[in-house]
Design an enzyme around this catalytic site. Sequence first.
Site, short mmCIF file in Angstrom:
data_model
loop_
_atom_site.label_atom_id
_atom_site.label_comp_id
_atom_site.label_asym_id
_atom_site.label_seq_id
_atom_site.Cartn_x
_atom_site.Cartn_y
_atom_site.Cartn_z
CG ASP A 48 -80.90 60.19 -0.49
OD1 ASP A 48 -80.72 61.41 -0.64
OD2 ASP A 48 -80.26 59.45 0.28
CB ALA A 50 -85.22 61.11 -7.70
CE1 TYR A 51 -77.29 64.47 -6.38
CE2 TYR A 51 -76.58 62.41 -5.35
CZ TYR A 51 -76.27 63.66 -5.85
OH TYR A 51 -74.97 64.10 -5.85
CG LEU A 98 -81.48 33.61 16.74
CD1 LEU A 98 -82.05 32.93 15.50
CD2 LEU A 98 -82.20 33.11 17.98
CD GLU A 131 -90.11 29.85 13.32
OE1 GLU A 131 -91.33 29.57 13.34
OE2 GLU A 131 -89.66 30.93 13.70
CE LYS A 133 -79.89 32.75 11.34
NZ LYS A 133 -80.15 34.04 10.82
CG ASP A 135 -79.92 35.13 4.11
OD1 ASP A 135 -79.66 35.96 5.01
OD2 ASP A 135 -79.10 34.81 3.24
NE ARG A 154 -79.81 42.71 14.65
CZ ARG A 154 -79.18 41.98 15.56
NH1 ARG A 154 -79.87 41.18 16.30
NH2 ARG A 154 -77.90 42.04 15.69
CD GLU A 190 -84.94 38.00 8.95
OE1 GLU A 190 -85.28 38.17 10.13
OE2 GLU A 190 -83.75 37.97 8.57
CE1 TYR A 242 -87.62 36.77 14.03
CE2 TYR A 242 -87.78 36.22 11.70
CZ TYR A 242 -87.21 36.94 12.73
OH TYR A 242 -86.21 37.84 12.45
CE LYS A 306 -87.87 31.01 16.68
NZ LYS A 306 -88.81 31.97 16.13
CE LYS A 330 -76.41 31.64 10.64
NZ LYS A 330 -75.15 32.31 10.49
CB CYS A 424 -45.23 45.49 12.10
SG CYS A 424 -46.69 46.42 11.63
CB CYS A 427 -44.88 50.56 12.27
SG CYS A 427 -44.81 49.20 13.45
CB CYS A 442 -47.14 44.91 15.25
SG CYS A 442 -46.40 46.54 15.35
CB CYS A 448 -47.97 50.12 14.82
SG CYS A 448 -48.62 49.22 13.41
S1 IVH Z 1 -86.19 34.10 16.39
C1 IVH Z 1 -84.57 36.78 20.23
N1 IVH Z 1 -86.75 32.96 14.11
O1 IVH Z 1 -81.88 35.64 12.50
C2 IVH Z 1 -84.36 36.56 18.79
N2 IVH Z 1 -85.08 34.65 14.12
O2 IVH Z 1 -79.09 35.46 13.27
C3 IVH Z 1 -85.47 35.73 18.24
N3 IVH Z 1 -84.13 35.14 11.90
O3 IVH Z 1 -81.89 38.43 14.58
C4 IVH Z 1 -85.24 35.47 16.82
N4 IVH Z 1 -85.36 33.70 10.79
O4 IVH Z 1 -83.48 38.42 12.58
C5 IVH Z 1 -85.99 33.88 14.74
N5 IVH Z 1 -87.40 31.88 12.17
C6 IVH Z 1 -86.65 32.79 12.79
C7 IVH Z 1 -85.71 33.60 12.09
C8 IVH Z 1 -84.93 34.52 12.79
C9 IVH Z 1 -84.43 34.63 10.69
C10 IVH Z 1 -83.12 36.19 12.13
C11 IVH Z 1 -83.43 37.19 13.21
C12 IVH Z 1 -82.24 37.17 14.13
C13 IVH Z 1 -81.20 36.59 13.25
C14 IVH Z 1 -80.09 35.97 14.07
#
Ligand code: IVH
Length: 696
Positions: A48, A50-51, A98, A131, A133, A135, A154, A190, A242, A306, A330, A424, A427, A442, A448
């Site tokens: 895929d 290479a295509y 989460l 800890e 999170k 990305d 996932r 991750e 994690y 946690k 966040k 609407c 429609c 609507c 609709c």
């Molecule tokens: S603990 C039961 N720890 O964030 C779930 N998750 O928005 C336990 N993620 O699905 C997850 N950093 O993929 C955990 N230090 C961290 C994380 C983390 C990123 C992700 C994870 C989760 C998503 C939720």
Amino acid sequence: MPPKKETKLPPVAELNVLEAAAEAAQLRKEIKRHDILYHQKDAPEISDAAYDALRKRLENIENAFPELATKDSPTQKVGAKPAREFAKVRHTVPMLSLSNAFSEEDVTNFVDRVRKFLRLPDDEKLEVLAEPKIDGLSCSLRYENGVLVQAATRGDGEEGEDVTANVKTIKSIPYKILKGAPEILEVRGEVYMTRADFENLNKSQTEKDDKVFANPRNAAAGSLRQLDPNITAGRPLRFFGYALGEVSIPIAKTQEGIRKKLTQWGFDVPEPEALLDTPEKITAFHAKTYEDRPTIAYDLDGVVYKVNDLEYQRRLGFISRSPRWAIAYKFPAEQAETILHKITIQVGRTGTLTPVAELEPINVGGVMVSRATLHNEDELQRKDIREGDYVIIQRAGDVIPQVVKSLPEKRKRNNKPFVFPDRCPECGSHAVREEGEVARRCTGGLVCPAQAVERLKHFASRSAFDIEGLGDKIIQSFWDEKIIQTPADIFRLEKYAADLKEREGWGDLSVKNLLAAIERRRTIPLDRFIYALGIRQVGQATAKKLAQHYGSLENLLAQIKQCKDRESDAFQSLLEIDDVGPSVAEDVVNFFSEAHNLRVVKDLQGELTVEDYVRPQTRESPVTGKTVVFTGKLVTMSREEAKAQAESLGAKIAGSVSKNTDYVVAGEDAGSKLKKAAALGIKVLSEEEWQKMAKL
Ligand code: IVH
């Protein structure tokens, strides 16, 4: 197959028009040959990736030399390439998400909730592990006898994609665990890319005239989901562990202990981490990590808290799709300023009219944004946002970008206030706002087109029927061509097979795949079926409760029919479902009172088998299948924990007592429910008696 030729192509910018014309012609021929091999002969010769590279190169040439573009070029065909698939992997332990906190208060509430659930005395400390999170993309790595045997993304949490070959190319993932690994061990974490690696990758992609990525997360995702693992091998992916999935024996007593074990086994774990035991320390960690963000090599979108003790984690368990024992806090959203050109109105599947801002495209924290939601009529008026205004937009994580405010001081012309339509736009039916509701809706129902199409999209979507290959765009075009008008038409698609094969960019294989994906869903669990119907206010969690309560579709339909009489036992019993309040109950009953909805259900019943609700793995006990009502103050555990425990034993929890109730568990100071139980002759248990039964 001939050995791969290593030809280094010159950047497109260095080609003259003659060279470009010759190469474009050659590429078109080559791409068409591969299309035939793939679609018609079912015998592809190249990966895929290479295509994709061939198509990309042709696109680049055609962009640089528009005079060379031809109408019949493969680049002019949309959707010519259905994604070739990864194998599917069912997670033995679901991969959850989460719940989020957006303020210090949310975090404090989380800690309070946990303490209350566990009934911790005020003087007992609760340790929380914090800890970052990360990305990136979550991934589950399965080791058997210490050897990495499978890696899966996932997916929808229940079923992901098999990316074993790709993951084996990631250097920071141990292939073998040398000492002390349990027989079965699933490490969850991750896959990510550091910012520096991401920038270098983009630099070399540019030099190769190849795709550049918007941000490290996209780069990581794009690199992991390559069908050719050789490509993944060349990408600088890394992994942080994690959490755990399935494990044959416990490996630690605390979250901290899991981190230690993972480190000993050769995994990286997210840093910085801290063990915290007061709300002050907890919120300070968030602020400090946010401040330190520029010095951390990879992108974080927040911190995760946690509960450290794994026994507490077990007791806390899960609610819907996320653990009660963890929360993500966040970081504040990224913002940017741009011009709002126009306000359009989108009609959702339940008829809600949502104003949408069409923006001058702008980069917000690494993602190009050209549309943002304005939520609803009131918001729009309150914020006085007008077409032509300068506005501040923001995005946070995966949330839809939103317009925060307009900047009236920058209004050049006299932009007029926006007048929300009372019809609407799709429609022409009246759009009305009922008392107490924020949304204007609507009234066209299935007349609709927007509602019908949105309902079909919802029906086929991941959390509902999850029909692979039947994405939003295809549904829209099947709707426009009148191939699919109602959900059951999906299951009658086969009669169009011959026509579909003739569609631009389709072929035997893609039609075969789509029909096979549909066939796989001809049997569907009851909760998914209910969710897929798109009843207002009925999300996945409520759908599950309804499925659990009624057990089968036939029973649900029969019972709900009786609910038309709001005084009936049936309606009472619907209201007794934990989490179903009067407003949800009204929506459920109204949905099944409409003839057109009943027709849709009946039509589907002719095409499908809806499986009776199967209780999730529960331990058999004398309370399995019984309906239980808790009342009064419990002593040994919180009400919430008692309910969670009862559910894990397969009991149904009801909010009020009726003749359907099997047991009433009465704590201290139980009041009216106890009286009602006595009047109806229902068995009342003390907390102690209940605990004894639950332990049997
Ligand atoms: S603990 C039961 N720890 O964030 C779930 N998750 O928005 C336990 N993620 O699905 C997850 N950093 O993929 C955990 N230090 C961290 C994380 C983390 C990123 C992700 C994870 C989760 C998503 C939720």
